[in-house]
Design an enzyme around this catalytic site. Structure first.
Site, PDB file in Angstrom:
ATOM      1  N   HIS A  78       7.367   2.728  57.826  1.00 56.41           N
ATOM      2  CA  HIS A  78       6.654   1.665  58.514  1.00 56.41           C
ATOM      3  C   HIS A  78       7.191   0.322  58.020  1.00 56.41           C
ATOM      4  CE1 HIS A  78       2.860   4.196  59.610  1.00 56.41           C
ATOM      5  NE2 HIS A  78       3.992   4.721  60.060  1.00 56.41           N
ATOM      6  N   GLU A  80       5.607  -2.227  56.986  1.00 47.95           N
ATOM      7  CA  GLU A  80       4.907  -2.645  55.767  1.00 47.95           C
ATOM      8  C   GLU A  80       5.490  -1.933  54.545  1.00 47.95           C
ATOM      9  OE1 GLU A  80       1.634  -1.988  58.963  1.00 47.95           O
ATOM     10  OE2 GLU A  80       3.639  -1.222  58.498  1.00 47.95           O
TER      11      GLU A  80
END
Length: 148
Positions: A78, A80
Site C-alpha cells: 500500500h 502508506e
C-alpha cells in the site's frame, strides 16, 4: 490564481504521486509532511525489482478477492506502507509527521501509522474499514477528510 492552503497543496502533490502506481485496481499515493516540508513519498505497487501487476496481472482480480478483504493476497504494498518503508530505508525520521493519502488507510496501514508516530492523516477518498477507524481513534491519530 489563488495560492492553495497547505492541505490542498500537499494533497495535489499526493495525487501526482499516485499517478506512479502500478496497481490495476486503485491508484493510491501518500506523502509524509513535517513543518510544511515533504519528507518522503510512496505509492502502491509491487516491491522494487519485482514485476508489476500491470505486466503480469492482478492476483486479487484473478481470484475474485473483494476490496478490503484478504490484504495478504496481493503483490503490492500500500502507498502508506511504501512511504513509511522509504523513510526508514533512507533514515528519515517521521515521528510527529502528517500523512497525506489519497485514500483513508486500511487497518493494516493504520497499525503501521500508529507505531511510526504519525499524528495526523489527511485523505480524500473513504475506505470502508471499521477496525482502522477504531484503532486510529484509540491511538489519538487525527483523521481529516478533505473535499476534492
Amino acid at each position: 490564481m489563488e495560492r492553495p492552503p497547505w492541505p490542498q497543496y500537499f494533497m495535489a502533490i499526493t495525487k501526482l504521486v499516485a499517478s506512479r502506481s502500478t496497481c490495476i485496481r486503485r491508484k493510491v499515493g501518500a506523502i509524509l509532511v513535517k513543518d510544511k516540508r515533504i519528507l518522503c513519498t510512496g505509492y502502491n505497487g509491487a516491491p522494487s525489482g519485482l514485476k508489476h501487476c500491470e505486466e503480469i496481472g492482478c492476483i486479487r482480480a484473478n481470484s475474485s478477492v473483494a476490496s478490503g478483504e484478504r490484504h495478504e493476497l496481493c503483490r503490492g504494498l500500500h502507498a502508506e506502507q511504501n512511504v513509511i518503508v522509504q523513510a526508514a530505508y533512507y533514515g528519515i525520521p517521521i515521528a510527529k509527521s502528517d500523512l497525506y493519502c489519497t485514500n483513508k488507510p486500511c487497518s493494516i496501514c493504520a497499525k503501521l501509522i500508529i507505531n511510526a508516530g504519525i499524528k495526523r492523516i489527511f485523505f480524500e477518498e473513504d475506505y470502508n474499514d471499521a477496525l482502522s477507524d477504531l484503532l486510529l481513534n484509540e491511538a489519538g491519530v487525527e483523521v481529516i477528510k478533505l473535499n476534492p
